[in-house]
Design a protein around this motif. Structure first.
Motif, PDB file in Angstrom:
ATOM      1  N   ASN A  45       4.975 111.159  77.247  1.00  0.00           N
ATOM      2  CA  ASN A  45       4.399 111.128  75.911  1.00  0.00           C
ATOM      3  C   ASN A  45       5.303 110.471  74.877  1.00  0.00           C
ATOM      4  O   ASN A  45       5.632 111.050  73.850  1.00  0.00           O
ATOM      5  N   ASN A  46       5.728 109.270  75.175  1.00  0.00           N
ATOM      6  CA  ASN A  46       6.517 108.525  74.190  1.00  0.00           C
ATOM      7  C   ASN A  46       5.690 108.148  72.968  1.00  0.00           C
ATOM      8  O   ASN A  46       4.477 108.160  72.999  1.00  0.00           O
ATOM      9  N   VAL A  47       6.384 107.784  71.951  1.00  0.00           N
ATOM     10  CA  VAL A  47       5.738 107.458  70.690  1.00  0.00           C
ATOM     11  C   VAL A  47       6.178 106.062  70.286  1.00  0.00           C
ATOM     12  O   VAL A  47       7.325 105.696  70.456  1.00  0.00           O
ATOM     13  N   LEU A  48       5.250 105.323  69.780  1.00  0.00           N
ATOM     14  CA  LEU A  48       5.629 104.020  69.235  1.00  0.00           C
ATOM     15  C   LEU A  48       6.052 104.202  67.790  1.00  0.00           C
ATOM     16  O   LEU A  48       5.419 104.917  67.028  1.00  0.00           O
ATOM     17  N   TYR A  50       6.908 102.156  64.306  1.00  0.00           N
ATOM     18  CA  TYR A  50       6.793 100.858  63.649  1.00  0.00           C
ATOM     19  C   TYR A  50       7.886 100.769  62.603  1.00  0.00           C
ATOM     20  O   TYR A  50       7.833 101.443  61.587  1.00  0.00           O
ATOM     21  N   ARG A  82       6.036 115.284  60.716  1.00  0.00           N
ATOM     22  CA  ARG A  82       5.425 115.860  61.904  1.00  0.00           C
ATOM     23  C   ARG A  82       6.401 115.908  63.083  1.00  0.00           C
ATOM     24  O   ARG A  82       6.298 116.783  63.948  1.00  0.00           O
ATOM     25  N   GLN A  83       7.325 114.939  63.106  1.00  0.00           N
ATOM     26  CA  GLN A  83       8.256 114.885  64.236  1.00  0.00           C
ATOM     27  C   GLN A  83       9.518 115.705  64.001  1.00  0.00           C
ATOM     28  O   GLN A  83      10.333 115.882  64.903  1.00  0.00           O
ATOM     29  N   SER A 114       2.615 112.805  53.317  1.00  0.00           N
ATOM     30  CA  SER A 114       1.946 112.645  54.609  1.00  0.00           C
ATOM     31  C   SER A 114       2.769 113.272  55.720  1.00  0.00           C
ATOM     32  O   SER A 114       3.991 113.239  55.703  1.00  0.00           O
ATOM     33  N   TRP A 115       2.069 113.833  56.680  1.00  0.00           N
ATOM     34  CA  TRP A 115       2.748 114.403  57.838  1.00  0.00           C
ATOM     35  C   TRP A 115       3.130 113.348  58.846  1.00  0.00           C
ATOM     36  O   TRP A 115       4.018 113.533  59.654  1.00  0.00           O
ATOM     37  N   ARG A 116       2.390 112.264  58.792  1.00  0.00           N
ATOM     38  CA  ARG A 116       2.557 111.288  59.871  1.00  0.00           C
ATOM     39  C   ARG A 116       3.221 110.003  59.440  1.00  0.00           C
ATOM     40  O   ARG A 116       3.766 109.293  60.247  1.00  0.00           O
ATOM     41  N   LYS A 117       3.106 109.681  58.158  1.00  0.00           N
ATOM     42  CA  LYS A 117       3.673 108.405  57.729  1.00  0.00           C
ATOM     43  C   LYS A 117       5.109 108.598  57.294  1.00  0.00           C
ATOM     44  O   LYS A 117       5.456 109.621  56.717  1.00  0.00           O
ATOM     45  N   VAL A 204       7.807  93.397  61.394  1.00  0.00           N
ATOM     46  CA  VAL A 204       7.586  94.703  62.005  1.00  0.00           C
ATOM     47  C   VAL A 204       8.135  94.688  63.410  1.00  0.00           C
ATOM     48  O   VAL A 204       7.988  93.723  64.147  1.00  0.00           O
ATOM     49  N   TYR A 224       4.227  92.509  69.886  1.00  0.00           N
ATOM     50  CA  TYR A 224       3.589  92.848  68.621  1.00  0.00           C
ATOM     51  C   TYR A 224       4.565  92.841  67.445  1.00  0.00           C
ATOM     52  O   TYR A 224       4.246  93.264  66.359  1.00  0.00           O
TER      53      TYR A 224
END
Ligand SMILES: [Zn+2]
Lengths: 611, 421
Positions: A45-48, A50, A82-83, A114-117, A204, A224
């Motif tokens: 469950n890796n995370v990308l 950016y 979140r992390q 934001s929890w995610r940004k 990016v 990308y």
């Protein structure tokens, strides 16, 4: 009721289409999800992540290649709430040197956004902190460091024209999707007008991180990723030494100086006093300093050189009337008028000072005679027999010098000044119900006229060029590519070049014995100038002087405007003369002229030592 | 037994079952897409899944109401419903606020209604009503013109609202007309024009002239009798085709907005812009692709959760399916959609009433078009045209619209059986 349908077999075609589409999708999905492993991340469950790569903002140099603005690296500590689970808060607080309360406050703020940004947790951490943090970052999941750049100004000058950068406002974020929260954007000056060139292009990097926030390398070999493109370099036309000297001369005064190179329209110096150190508006101290500058009653953030438009040009405007008078044929270089200490018509009287009489065109400029220009102006307005026609012609000539209009120079804010229109007087006095005498105060540059220092400097340049100008501008080249646009297009005035000579002779005589600028003369440089006084209903008049030099091959044209400085010869003329000397000889050798100016204090009159 | 007729008599439970499964799966995925630690209650009405649950309950209620309506109602009132909906579309043009550049919403109290979702329904009823009139023959010119007019009016009004996606859906009705006897050449002609259209975008008009000219020349040379008349008619066809090419070129350069041009260029492979216009599609592909065979598991998706995929609850909801449920999930969803559409077609064909059959084809065509464009877009096979995935995408108006479409058909089908008794 029974109805035998035709074309029943077409059902199979339609069903075939449904199946074809479904099978195409399944095939494609099987490829993307199962065969092409490159899309898949490892099972744990890796995370990308950016990571934005911020390009270095473009540098700005002056006309001699002196560095005016560059960048310094800074590091923002970012957080993805979140992390951020089970981290050693105490250790992090120790490294950042913040209290536990601070930590909780910052964390709550980030979560609220934001929890995610990613959000900025701590802005611009020091290099030492950064070094220590970088080593231990893997222990603080959810945190990472974002490299940024801050603007630095090696010389504390030209704050108004360089402008400053700050975080993009909500409005900016809404109107331009390029900007993300926390991004920097040019807010004023060159930073704003050349924002797209200076900012470059963000890049990016997509990297994979594991659950412990440890980078696991680039995602899909950087397919990308986009590379950040550095901002372009601006070459500004200003002369940093002249700019600094102008700011020095204007210390403890309010007003503005604009100096141009007549042959190109390039702005050599643009001083708005009081000024401030551009480094005040950088980094963590910016908002505090900004509030302080905004609260200052002397309005240091207001760019007087471009925005002070309510003040009339005073007697400097007589030059324009002299030129128009010749052009419409009511005046020539030998025309003489008597001056009975003023202009008299019936019961109307406009005063003048003591000087020789009668005088011709050249002498009228040297002595700045009000009576002479009362006659000239009325003859211009009345030369067709219909004042409103004469006025419209007069106005057309005035506007051709760039007065009453914007140049759309490459600074974000610029005011147009005021040259009244026929409609304006029609509204005030009734349709064509006004005469030359009604508006005679404009004969001597007072009344409804309003000009910015930039417009006065450009008017001077147009006179120095004997009939044309280039729109004033600040940037001469972008990335060594010289500009080629509306700033390099010659704008002609509506005055024939031959009519300029007597006027310019008169301007040179201003520096001779008996002239209004005699005290500010220079022994070896032939300067041409004209004093002006802008009547100020709120207090002491404003001192104005316009000037160009050398007479036959003009290298510099400038306008000086000193608020509450009294007559033009008192403050404005010496400042203009010193600026010319500084620019043409690289030094100033007239301490007797310079010292009183440097010591003068018009802001706090109790400390003033009159020159 | 005979006297006590239940409203559920004759209902096709396969369609109802497929509907319920799709709606439930849609809701699960919306929940997963917005799920976060702050709001854990599934009934949280501030969150989209909370609202969607409310929409679902409401939609099922509306479905039940439709079951209670008399079966003759729909064919009898098809035209009034159509007229009323067109009126509503006109009203929207003048009253609605701009939402993201499109003017297609009406505010009713706290709720926003999108009349274009109901225009599909009204148009289906009207088209079915017209084409099922006795003595109407598809091969007559008048029939084609009237049928086209029925489609063009709502399509035009929706285009005026700036909602291009919803407008394109009306193209799906061509399939219905084909089933009712429209020559297959029309479909082939449409397909040929679409190919020519894409070529016109890919190449310059000059290249197109050379390509078409050479084809014309080859055709001419391979004819046994090379008469002047033949040459002239080939030349005339060539002129018409080039006129089309030039107008495509003109529309692309002069009418389309820059961002639309970029979108088309990216799809055609003329521009590679993974961070710009291609961003959505790339992110969507990463999300779906990273799901693998079995997916990352419910609520374990990372790509869709970290807001990398925009509009993940509406137009890109399929990404969540792909990421969290993997190929197994996408296989199931595609199969369910195909099954639903095929079931509708199958049932339409067993109707005795032409009205019900044509209406069924309308419903199937609309579902097929949404299905094709929406899923095709998330995996990069179709341009990014923002239209919802039926029953999956977040949004009350679209869910309600699709439910009404489907349940009217279920009712009409059941009515047929009731009549038999
Ligand atoms: Zn006088």
């Amino acid at each position: 009721m029974s109805f035998q349908s035709k074309h029943t077999d077409r059902m199979y075609v339609v069903m075939g289409i449904v199946l074809l589409i479904s099978l195409t999708f399944l095939g494609r999905l099987f490829y993307v999800q199962v065969i092409d492993k490159s899309y898949q991340l490892s099972a744990d469950n890796n995370v990308l992540r950016y990571e934005t790569e911020f390009p270095a903002r473009g540098r700005i140099y002056d006309r001699d290649g002196r560095l005016l603005v560059y960048n310094e690296a800074a590091y923002d500590l970012m957080i993805i709430p979140r992390q951020a689970t089970s981290i050693d808060t105490t250790e992090l607080c120790r490294i950042l040197n913040i209290s536990k309360e601070d930590f909780i406050r910052k964390m709550d703020k980030a979560k609220a956004y934001s929890w995610r940004k990613p959000t900025i947790f701590e802005k611009q951490i020091s290099t030492i902190t950064y070094a220590e943090l970088q080593e231990k970052l893997y222990r603080f999941s959810g945190f990472f460091v974002q490299k940024r750049t801050l603007r630095k100004y090696p010389e504390p000058v030209a704050a108004h024209l360089l402008g400053y950068v700050g975080e993009a406002s909500q409005t900016k974020l809404d109107e331009d999707p390029y900007y993300k929260r926390g991004d920097y954007v040019g807010i004023s000056g060159l930073e704003k007008s050349y924002e797209t060139e200076l900012r470059g292009q963000k890049g990016v990097k997509v990297i994979m991180v594991d659950v412990f926030n440890r980078p696991k390398g680039s995602y899909k070999e950087g397919k990308y990723d986009t590379v950040a493109v550095a901002g372009k370099t601006l070459h500004a036309s200003i002369d940093a030494e002249l700019q600094a000297y102008g700011e020095l001369l204007m210390q403890n005064k309010t007003g503005g100086i604009v100096a141009l190179e007549p042959s190109t329209g390039e702005i050599l110096a643009l001083v708005s006093a009081p000024s401030f150190d551009p480094n005040l508006l950088v980094g963590r101290v910016r908002s505090d300093n900004y509030r302080m500058l905004q609260a200052d009653t002397l309005k240091p953030l207001f760019n007087r050189a471009l925005m002070s438009e309510q003040n009339p040009p005073g007697s400097t405007f007589k030059l324009i009337n002299a030129l128009i008078g010749q052009q419409v044929g009511v005046l020539n270089e030998n025309t003489t008028y008597r001056c009975p200490r003023g202009y008299v018509s019936g019961s109307f009287r406009m005063g003048c000072h003591d000087h020789r009489s009668p005088l011709n065109l050249r002498e009228s400029i040297q002595h700045s005679c009000n009576a002479y220009y009362g006659n000239v102006f009325r003859n211009i307005i009345d030369h067709t027999g219909k004042p409103w026609e004469g006025f419209a012609i007069w106005r057309k000539h005035v506007v051709s010098f760039g007065l009453g209009t914007k140049f759309n120079t490459d600074l974000p804010i610029e005011y147009a000044g005021i040259v009244p229109t026929n409609e304006f007087y029609d509204k005030h006095y009734g349709k064509n119900h006004w005469k030359s005498l009604t508006i005679i105060s404009m004969a001597i540059g007072q009344g409804e006229l309003g000009t910015t220092p930039l417009q006065l400097a450009n008017m001077t340049a147009a006179i120095a060029n004997r009939g044309y100008y280039y729109p004033p501008h600040l940037v001469t080249a972008i990335d060594d590519e010289p500009i080629k646009n509306r700033f390099t297009e010659k704008q002609f005035t509506t005055i024939d070049p031959k009519y300029f000579e007597p006027v310019i002779d008169g301007m040179a005589m201003v520096f001779e014995q008996g002239g209004t600028g005699y005290r500010s003369r220079h022994d070896s440089i032939v300067m041409c100038g004209k004093t002006g006084t802008a009547q100020n209903p709120h207090g002491e008049d404003h001192s104005i002087f316009i000037c160009f030099a050398p007479k036959d091959d003009p290298k510099i044209a400038l306008a000086v405007f000193v608020e509450n400085g009294g007559g033009g010869s008192k403050y404005a003329a010496p400042i203009a003369s010193l600026m010319v000397e500084k620019y043409l000889t690289d030094t100033v050798a007239r301490p007797n002229l310079e010292k009183p100016i440097l010591e003068a204090n018009l802001i706090d009159p109790s400390k003033n030592v009159a020159p | 037994m005979r006297e006590q007729r239940s409203i559920f008599d004759g209902i096709d439970w396969v369609m109802v079952g497929l509907f319920l499964i799709l709606v439930f799966m849609g809701w699960i995925n919306i929940y997963a897409a917005v799920f976060n630690e702050e709001h854990q209650s599934i009934l949280d009405s501030t969150q989209r899944y909370g609202k969607q649950l409310f929409f679902i309950v409401f939609a099922i209620f509306v479905g039940l109401v439709i079951m209670l309506i008399d079966g003759k109602f729909f064919s009898t009132f098809a035209l009034p419903i159509y007229g009323l909906t067109m009126l509503l579309l006109v009203v929207v043009l003048f009253t609605a606020r701009d939402v993201a550049g499109a003017r297609s919403w009406i505010d009713i109290g706290a709720f926003k209604l999108q009349p274009s979702e109901f225009a599909k329904y009204a148009t289906s009823l009207a088209l079915a009503s017209y084409l099922s009139t006795i003595n109407i023959r598809m091969d007559e010119l008048k029939t084609k013109l009237v049928a086209t007019l029925i489609l063009v009016i709502p399509a035009g009004l929706i285009l005026l609202q700036n909602d291009t996606g919803s407008m394109l859906v009306f193209g799906a009705f061509a399939l219905v007309m084909y089933r009712e006897g429209l020559s297959g050449n029309f479909l082939l002609f449409g397909l040929a024009m679409a190919v020519l259209f894409i070529f016109a975008l890919l190449f310059t008009p000059l290249t197109m002239l050379i390509i078409l000219g050479s084809i014309g020349l080859v055709v001419f040379l391979f004819q046994r009798r090379k008469t002047w008349k033949l040459g002239l008619s080939i030349g005339a066809v060539l002129m018409v085709l080039m006129g089309f090419v030039y107008s495509v070129d003109y529309i692309f350069n002069e009418v389309l907005e820059p961002h639309q041009q970029v979108r088309i260029n990216v799809l055609l492979g003329k521009e590679d812009d993974p961070k710009g216009a291609g961003y959505n599609v790339n992110q969507s592909k990463i999300a779906i692709g990273s799901g693998g065979f079995t997916g990352k598991g419910f609520l374990k998706g990372t790509q869709t959760k970290y807001d990398f995929v925009p509009e993940q609850t509406t137009d890109f909801i399929f990404c969540t399916v792909g990421e969290e449920w993997g190929f197994l999930g996408t296989f199931v969803v595609i199969t369910l959609f195909a099954a639903l559409i095929l079931r509708i077609l199958f049932i339409a064909e067993r109707q005795r009433s032409a009205f019900t059959r044509i209406y069924g084809y309308c419903v199937a065509s609309i579902f097929l078009f949404h299905f094709m464009i929406n899923i095709g877009m998330t995996i990069g096979l179709m341009p990014v045209i923002g239209i919802p995935l039926p029953f999956f995408s977040y949004g009350g108006s679209s869910l309600l619209g699709f439910t009404i479409l489907l349940f009217t058909f279920i009712k009409l089908d059941g009515y047929r059986l009731q009549q038999l008794r």
